[in-house]
Structures are given as structure tokens and as C-alpha cells.
Design a protein around this motif. Sequence first.
Motif, PDB file in Angstrom:
ATOM      1  N   SER A 129      51.212 -79.253 -12.911  1.00  0.00           N
ATOM      2  CA  SER A 129      51.562 -78.561 -11.678  1.00  0.00           C
ATOM      3  C   SER A 129      50.350 -78.235 -10.811  1.00  0.00           C
ATOM      4  CB  SER A 129      52.331 -77.285 -11.999  1.00  0.00           C
ATOM      5  OG  SER A 129      51.457 -76.360 -12.586  1.00  0.00           O
ATOM      6  N   ALA A 130      49.189 -78.335 -11.379  1.00  0.00           N
ATOM      7  CA  ALA A 130      47.997 -78.041 -10.575  1.00  0.00           C
ATOM      8  C   ALA A 130      46.925 -79.044 -10.933  1.00  0.00           C
ATOM      9  CB  ALA A 130      47.495 -76.637 -10.885  1.00  0.00           C
ATOM     10  N   ASN A 131      46.116 -79.356  -9.968  1.00  0.00           N
ATOM     11  CA  ASN A 131      45.039 -80.285 -10.276  1.00  0.00           C
ATOM     12  C   ASN A 131      43.762 -79.808  -9.589  1.00  0.00           C
ATOM     13  OD1 ASN A 131      43.563 -82.407 -11.145  1.00  0.00           O
ATOM     14  ND2 ASN A 131      44.404 -83.882  -9.684  1.00  0.00           N
ATOM     15  N   THR A 132      43.217 -78.753 -10.153  1.00  0.00           N
ATOM     16  CA  THR A 132      41.992 -78.191  -9.600  1.00  0.00           C
ATOM     17  C   THR A 132      40.952 -78.141 -10.705  1.00  0.00           C
ATOM     18  OG1 THR A 132      43.249 -76.831  -8.059  1.00  0.00           O
ATOM     19  CG2 THR A 132      40.981 -76.160  -8.509  1.00  0.00           C
ATOM     20  N   LYS A 133      39.765 -78.597 -10.384  1.00  0.00           N
ATOM     21  CA  LYS A 133      38.692 -78.541 -11.377  1.00  0.00           C
ATOM     22  C   LYS A 133      37.442 -77.989 -10.715  1.00  0.00           C
ATOM     23  CE  LYS A 133      40.589 -82.242 -14.156  1.00  0.00           C
ATOM     24  NZ  LYS A 133      41.917 -82.052 -13.527  1.00  0.00           N
ATOM     25  N   ILE A 134      37.163 -76.725 -10.991  1.00  0.00           N
ATOM     26  CA  ILE A 134      35.915 -76.134 -10.501  1.00  0.00           C
ATOM     27  C   ILE A 134      35.160 -75.703 -11.751  1.00  0.00           C
ATOM     28  CG2 ILE A 134      34.881 -74.307  -9.099  1.00  0.00           C
ATOM     29  CD1 ILE A 134      37.295 -74.482  -7.270  1.00  0.00           C
ATOM     30  N   ASP A 135      34.223 -76.558 -12.169  1.00  0.00           N
ATOM     31  CA  ASP A 135      33.632 -76.428 -13.499  1.00  0.00           C
ATOM     32  C   ASP A 135      32.415 -75.525 -13.554  1.00  0.00           C
ATOM     33  OD1 ASP A 135      35.571 -78.164 -14.269  1.00  0.00           O
ATOM     34  OD2 ASP A 135      34.246 -79.907 -14.542  1.00  0.00           O
ATOM     35  N   ASN A 136      31.839 -75.219 -12.401  1.00  0.00           N
ATOM     36  CA  ASN A 136      30.602 -74.434 -12.444  1.00  0.00           C
ATOM     37  C   ASN A 136      30.402 -73.648 -11.156  1.00  0.00           C
ATOM     38  OD1 ASN A 136      29.535 -76.327 -10.561  1.00  0.00           O
ATOM     39  ND2 ASN A 136      29.183 -77.707 -12.266  1.00  0.00           N
ATOM     40  N   TRP A 137      29.379 -72.843 -11.170  1.00  0.00           N
ATOM     41  CA  TRP A 137      29.090 -71.896 -10.088  1.00  0.00           C
ATOM     42  C   TRP A 137      28.795 -72.601  -8.764  1.00  0.00           C
ATOM     43  CZ3 TRP A 137      24.803 -71.043  -7.017  1.00  0.00           C
ATOM     44  CH2 TRP A 137      24.713 -69.800  -6.389  1.00  0.00           C
ATOM     45  N   GLY A 138      28.021 -73.697  -8.833  1.00  0.00           N
ATOM     46  CA  GLY A 138      27.530 -74.327  -7.606  1.00  0.00           C
ATOM     47  C   GLY A 138      28.490 -75.336  -6.997  1.00  0.00           C
ATOM     48  N   MET A 139      29.709 -75.443  -7.600  1.00  0.00           N
ATOM     49  CA  MET A 139      30.667 -76.456  -7.167  1.00  0.00           C
ATOM     50  C   MET A 139      30.006 -77.826  -7.222  1.00  0.00           C
ATOM     51  SD  MET A 139      31.995 -73.747  -4.524  1.00  0.00           S
ATOM     52  CE  MET A 139      32.293 -72.205  -5.368  1.00  0.00           C
ATOM     53  N   GLY A 140      29.438 -78.118  -8.377  1.00  0.00           N
ATOM     54  CA  GLY A 140      28.636 -79.317  -8.613  1.00  0.00           C
ATOM     55  C   GLY A 140      27.207 -78.882  -8.909  1.00  0.00           C
ATOM     56  N   TYR A 141      26.487 -79.719  -9.656  1.00  0.00           N
ATOM     57  CA  TYR A 141      25.149 -79.315 -10.102  1.00  0.00           C
ATOM     58  C   TYR A 141      24.056 -79.488  -9.065  1.00  0.00           C
ATOM     59  CZ  TYR A 141      27.262 -78.420 -14.516  1.00  0.00           C
ATOM     60  OH  TYR A 141      28.063 -77.903 -15.484  1.00  0.00           O
ATOM     61  N   LYS A 142      24.449 -79.884  -7.836  1.00  0.00           N
ATOM     62  CA  LYS A 142      23.450 -79.847  -6.771  1.00  0.00           C
ATOM     63  C   LYS A 142      23.467 -78.474  -6.096  1.00  0.00           C
ATOM     64  CE  LYS A 142      23.632 -84.778  -5.824  1.00  0.00           C
ATOM     65  NZ  LYS A 142      23.945 -85.793  -4.797  1.00  0.00           N
ATOM     66  N   ASN A 143      24.395 -77.638  -6.550  1.00  0.00           N
ATOM     67  CA  ASN A 143      24.504 -76.253  -6.055  1.00  0.00           C
ATOM     68  C   ASN A 143      24.731 -76.153  -4.556  1.00  0.00           C
ATOM     69  OD1 ASN A 143      24.447 -74.646  -8.393  1.00  0.00           O
ATOM     70  ND2 ASN A 143      22.288 -75.120  -8.662  1.00  0.00           N
ATOM     71  N   GLN A 144      25.512 -77.105  -4.011  1.00  0.00           N
ATOM     72  CA  GLN A 144      25.796 -77.083  -2.568  1.00  0.00           C
ATOM     73  C   GLN A 144      26.860 -76.046  -2.196  1.00  0.00           C
ATOM     74  OE1 GLN A 144      26.734 -81.136  -1.473  1.00  0.00           O
ATOM     75  NE2 GLN A 144      24.613 -81.799  -1.738  1.00  0.00           N
ATOM     76  N   ALA A 342       7.193 -64.383 -13.358  1.00  0.00           N
ATOM     77  CA  ALA A 342       7.777 -65.653 -12.922  1.00  0.00           C
ATOM     78  C   ALA A 342       9.082 -65.938 -13.676  1.00  0.00           C
ATOM     79  CB  ALA A 342       6.788 -66.804 -13.055  1.00  0.00           C
ATOM     80  N   PRO A 343       9.993 -64.939 -13.706  1.00  0.00           N
ATOM     81  CA  PRO A 343      11.283 -65.117 -14.373  1.00  0.00           C
ATOM     82  C   PRO A 343      12.150 -66.067 -13.549  1.00  0.00           C
ATOM     83  CG  PRO A 343      11.359 -63.134 -13.058  1.00  0.00           C
ATOM     84  CD  PRO A 343       9.947 -63.677 -12.933  1.00  0.00           C
ATOM     85  N   ILE A 344      13.198 -66.583 -14.164  1.00  0.00           N
ATOM     86  CA  ILE A 344      14.106 -67.463 -13.409  1.00  0.00           C
ATOM     87  C   ILE A 344      15.468 -66.782 -13.276  1.00  0.00           C
ATOM     88  CG2 ILE A 344      15.057 -69.783 -13.168  1.00  0.00           C
ATOM     89  CD1 ILE A 344      12.920 -70.767 -15.124  1.00  0.00           C
ATOM     90  N   TRP A 345      15.757 -66.303 -12.075  1.00  0.00           N
ATOM     91  CA  TRP A 345      17.061 -65.689 -11.777  1.00  0.00           C
ATOM     92  C   TRP A 345      18.027 -66.723 -11.228  1.00  0.00           C
ATOM     93  CZ3 TRP A 345      17.758 -60.958 -13.566  1.00  0.00           C
ATOM     94  CH2 TRP A 345      16.668 -60.090 -13.670  1.00  0.00           C
ATOM     95  N   THR A 346      17.532 -67.825 -10.706  1.00  0.00           N
ATOM     96  CA  THR A 346      18.415 -68.783 -10.041  1.00  0.00           C
ATOM     97  C   THR A 346      19.160 -69.639 -11.059  1.00  0.00           C
ATOM     98  OG1 THR A 346      16.944 -70.725  -9.953  1.00  0.00           O
ATOM     99  CG2 THR A 346      16.617 -69.035  -8.264  1.00  0.00           C
ATOM    100  N   GLY A 347      20.212 -70.288 -10.592  1.00  0.00           N
ATOM    101  CA  GLY A 347      20.873 -71.316 -11.375  1.00  0.00           C
ATOM    102  C   GLY A 347      20.005 -72.573 -11.383  1.00  0.00           C
ATOM    103  N   VAL A 348      20.506 -73.577 -12.127  1.00  0.00           N
ATOM    104  CA  VAL A 348      19.739 -74.799 -12.357  1.00  0.00           C
ATOM    105  C   VAL A 348      20.357 -75.942 -11.562  1.00  0.00           C
ATOM    106  CG1 VAL A 348      18.991 -76.424 -14.136  1.00  0.00           C
ATOM    107  CG2 VAL A 348      19.203 -73.982 -14.670  1.00  0.00           C
ATOM    108  N   THR A 349      19.537 -76.647 -10.801  1.00  0.00           N
ATOM    109  CA  THR A 349      20.002 -77.766  -9.983  1.00  0.00           C
ATOM    110  C   THR A 349      19.568 -79.077 -10.632  1.00  0.00           C
ATOM    111  OG1 THR A 349      19.844 -76.403  -8.022  1.00  0.00           O
ATOM    112  CG2 THR A 349      19.877 -78.786  -7.673  1.00  0.00           C
ATOM    113  N   ILE A 350      20.522 -79.998 -10.785  1.00  0.00           N
ATOM    114  CA  ILE A 350      20.237 -81.236 -11.513  1.00  0.00           C
ATOM    115  C   ILE A 350      20.105 -82.410 -10.540  1.00  0.00           C
ATOM    116  CG2 ILE A 350      21.114 -82.851 -13.261  1.00  0.00           C
ATOM    117  CD1 ILE A 350      20.649 -80.255 -14.616  1.00  0.00           C
ATOM    118  N   ASP A 351      19.039 -83.175 -10.706  1.00  0.00           N
ATOM    119  CA  ASP A 351      18.782 -84.377  -9.920  1.00  0.00           C
ATOM    120  C   ASP A 351      18.870 -85.560 -10.887  1.00  0.00           C
ATOM    121  OD1 ASP A 351      17.660 -86.495  -8.540  1.00  0.00           O
ATOM    122  OD2 ASP A 351      16.038 -85.308  -7.656  1.00  0.00           O
TER     123      ASP A 351
END
Length: 624
Positions: A129-144, A342-351
Motif C-alpha cells: 500500500s505504500a512505496n516510500t523509502k527514506i533510508d537516512n538523514w541526508g535523503m541519500g549519502y550525498k546529504n543533499q 576537532a570533533p565531528i558533529w556532522t553526518g558523513v557524505t559518501i563519494d
Amino acid sequence: MKKIFLSILGLLLVFLIVVFSWFYWQITRQTSETILEDLDTKSLFDTRCGICHDGGSNGAPLVSALQLMPEESILKAMTTGVMQNQAITLTEEQKKSLAAYISQIDPAEKRNQPIKGLCPDDYTIDEQSANTKIDNWGMGYKNQRYYDKADLKINADNVNDLELDWVFAFPGASRARVQPTIDNNTLFTASQLGTIYALDRYSGCIRWTFQADAEVRSALVIDRDGTNRAKTLFFSDFNASVYALDLHTQKLLWKTKIDNHPKATITGNLSIFEDRLFIPVSSTEILSSVDEQYECCTFRGSMVALDKSDGSIIWKTYTIADAPKPLGNNKKGTTVMGPSGAPIWTGVTIDTLRRTLYIGTGENYTHPVTLTSDAIMAFALDDGKIKWVQQTMTGDAWNGACVTLFSRANCPENNGPDADYGAPPILIRSNGKDLILAGQKSGKVSAMDPDDNGAIVWQKQVGRGGTMGGVHWGMATDEKTLYVPINDRGLYDINGDIPKQPGMHALDVADGKLIWATIEEDRCPGLTLRGCGPGISAAITLTPDVVYGPALDGIIKAYATEDGRELWAYDAKRDFTAVNGVKAFGGAFDSDGPVVAADQLFITSGYAKYAEKEGNVLLAFKLK
Ligand code: HEC
């Protein structure tokens, strides 16, 4: 005339001396080693906790927010959590009575009560009945943070028809900041008490829960099998552990602690690539530094790669290569340690093309400063080697001691402005060329070239900047226009000569030129002390013709991407009736951003860290 003036001046001086002596008295009381056994709990609270939590420290939640926490959470904060140093000289008895004194929640809402709001026994889900896939915070690992999938029904023409559909309230919470992820009919989120919830996306009823050891702050990441079925849920907690849950059995597959520093934490969003998880490590040591007897500081940020099948660590690379060592004493004779931070608060962007990941770092906690603070860094996915560093603010040594009224002993000399990156760098492809777009708390946005060691392509000062941004948690882009949320709350400004520009800004990704800006006016005058500014600290979310900006004052707006005009607004500062029967109230929007899918919009509300309005809800809107 002159005489009157002089006597007024004299009176003023006396007044100032009295005020300063009072503060000095408080300082000595607060930091003295002696245990204040004979004080009653109220005085104990006033002298040891209230000095910050009654509005004395900008980073501290107000008492009204602490009152919403269960006793055991408050106790935990003092024994193993962020308030360990603040409670270091208290006896166990005193900690217990303080926790009981502070907590004001209805006993019926305590954590070990049976869960209310479970889905009915005859609940079934129709997978089709539904077809939605939002798997992560950035709506994709490029964090767009851009959502344009086929199921999307909300657009600029109908967004004004969004209506509140259901509300879920997190028990024992004063904040809600885990951005939902969605697999068809199921929505995953988590709470301040560390409970993972799988909710029915259409009604908010609880399908199942899982209890983590500590608060969960980042989105729960869905991993899929070869047939695209949700298989595993990965997430992290505030104590720096990473978890893998089997989505078919809801059983824990493994749990790995990825940093042994006692103040290590994870709030940035992890990413999956091939058979690995990539996790950013941060810390709460900036808070420990407020204690002048704390040997500040020893934490170094790091990136960790785990094998997603068993949680074993494949590589761990620190943002600062050298381990901290003693470097002398602070004004109170306590050892100073460095380099640190130099802590890392941001999410991770994959190239995937360059087999590289990008993150942003925070400031150094002490001297010596390093070239890796307040920077965008590139790490090789395969072995964790640092490929390049692009530092956009130098010499930023800062910690929590720099902003307290008392006990500045651990604040570094010539301290910097605390210009971390909180928002992940975004990877885009524009005119046949890849670019990295990075927005900093200083209000500066930079475009960098991933093929030229992050060389700056353009830079634009978008807002004034400050402790909560400038840009705080996340921008969004369709690879043509970059949408930049600016907070500019006026708290520890970074570029004081630039006018405050809270609101939504649209830049051309090609050259950073401003296309439009919608600057928001103060919408709760008189409430600014409660953190009720109109700026956008939370991450924003973009669809093809609408960009959603949730503001600190609890108002979320939909802006037309075309020209920034307002299309829809909703004020969440109100009480709600929650589907799970918990007393529900909305507050500030901060940290996580909205999720838009099909005809629905989801957003959490409530965040009391900088004295904004607390709240405990997940709101679900739907087109009417
Ligand atoms: C030097 C200032 C300061 C003092 C003194 C202080 N706090 Fe805090 N407290 C903070 C700040 C800042 C935070 C926010 C920490 C964060 O979320 O990073 C905080 C957070 C908390 C939290 C929330 C923890 C959570 O999980 O969100 C609790 C509970 C708390 N303090 C209790 C206390 C108690 C009890 C005392 C007295 C023994 C106390 N604090 C003394 C500054 C202070």
C-alpha cells in the motif's frame, strides 16, 4: 550637576562591587571541594545547578526542561552523563535527592510503565500500500536533503492544505531530535530515553520498540537486501556505541563501542557504503572543561569504519594525529592537555566515484591549534587515510569555560569563536563538475573542488554567524540552487559587524550569488531570552518547488523555491493530544529537519538545550 553625576557613579560602583562579590562567592562555593552536606536540597540545587540552569549558562537547558526528565535520567546525567563534572563533589545521597527534587513528571509516565499506544492486535500491514523509502538523514549519502521521488504529492500549489494528522509523544523527554526514516508503512524514530520506535506511518501506533543504553540522536539508518527489502537498522547512542538491529526479528545483532574516551559521543549521522558503516565521533568534553579542576582536554575527533556484518572496527582515523600531552597549568594549577578537539558533529557524505568520505570538524578545545579544526576533511573509504583538509577558520581554540560567568580557568588564551561545522558537506554534480558545498556556524558557505584537494571554488558570507550558526545543522540543494538556513540568533556573534539575517537564503551553486533571501522578523518579542528567535538552526528539506524551514521559535514554514515567498506555516508551540496517551507539547525546532513523502510531512518538535522551548513530539501532517 557634576556632584550628582559623581554620586550616581559612586552608587553604581558600589552596586557593581556587590554584584561581583556575589558572583565570586558563588564561584568559590560552586567549585569548592567541600561537600555541602548541611544544605537542604533546594539550596543545593540553587548553588550547584541553578547557577547554570536558571539561565546563567547559555548552553544549559532551563529548569523547566529538566523537570520533564525522569529521576533516573537526571541521576544518570550526574553519575555517568554530561553533568559528571558538575556533580563531582556530591555524595550519592545528594545526587539522588537532587534528581528527585528536579524531576516533576507524572509518575505514570515513568520509563518502566507499560507502553501505551501499541498497534491493535489485529494490526496488519499491507506491504504494497505504500512505496516510500527514506533510508537516512541526508535523503541519500550525498546529504543533499532533496526529495523528488515518484510518490511525492505535496507541491507549491497544495502545501497550504497540509493539516495535522496525528501526534506521537516521547515519554520522559524534553527534546525530540531523531529525524524519522521510512520503509513503506513503517516509520523509525527514537527518543531521549534511548527507546527505538517502529511506528505505523499512517496512525502513529507502535509496532515495536527496542531499548538502547543511552539517548539516540541521529537518524536510524535502514540497510536493504538484494531485493530492496529493509533488512537491518543501524544507529548510535550518546555513549558512543553503534547498534545493528535485525528488522525481521527486532533482535540486536551486535553493538560496538567505538571510542573509549569517557566523554566521547555520537550525534552525527552514520553512512553505509558496500559492507561498511562510517561513523563520526564527537564529545561532550567542552562541558567538562567548565570544571577548573578538569584536565582539559584529551579528546580527539575521529572517523570510524565498521564491518556492518559484525560491528568489528576496520579502521579509525583521528582528526588530530598527535595524542594530547601535558602542556602546563591553567590559572588554578590544573594541568592543561593538548592538542585536542576537532570533533565531528556532522553526518558523513559518501563519494562513491572517488571512494572518499567527507565530514566537517569542530574547533580545537585547547592550544596548540591544529590545521584540522573547523575544516572539511576527506578520508579514503578503503583505509581511512586523510586525503585532504580544507580549513575555513584558523586558530579556533575554544571550550565551554569560555562562555560561563564563572570558572573560565580552562578557556584557552585568545580563544576563537567556536565556529564548528554542524552541517555535513554536500556533494553535487553541476555543469559536468563535482562540487562540495559546506556551510559553517560562522555563516560562511564554501564551494570546494573534490578533484583539487578541496580547493575553494567560491565563498559567500551568508549570515552573521554565532554559537548556533550561521549555518547550524543542514542545508539542501537540487544541484542548481543551494538553500541555506541561517539562524543568527545573536548569541556569541562571530561577525558582529554584519547584520543578522535569520531565515532562508537561496544561492546559485555555480558562483554562490544570492538569488533571494527571506529574512524572518522576531515572532515572539519578549520571549527572546527563552531562545525564541526566528532563525533556522535545524536542518532544512527540499522538494522540487518547496523548501521547508523549521525555526527555533517553533514555527515551520514552506517557502516557494522560485522566490522565497511563504506558502504555508505552522506554529508547534502548543499542547497536543498524542496517540500514545503521553502528555504532549511542542516547542523549538532544532537539529533534525522535516521528512516529506507522498502526501505526508513529519517533523519532531522540542529542544531545550539553549533555553529554547522544550517539547516531546513527533508531528505528522497530511494533505487534506
Ligand atoms: C557550569 C554550568 C552547569 C552547572 C553548574 C550544571 N549544569 Fe547541568 N547542564 C549544563 C549544560 C551546558 C547542559 C547541556 C549539556 C548538553 O546537552 O550538551 C546541562 C545539562 C544537564 C542535564 C540534561 C542532561 C541530558 O541528558 O540532556 C541535566 C539533567 C542537568 N544538566 C542536571 C544538572 C544538575 C543536577 C546540576 C547540579 C548538580 C547541574 N546540571 C549543574 C550546565 C550546567
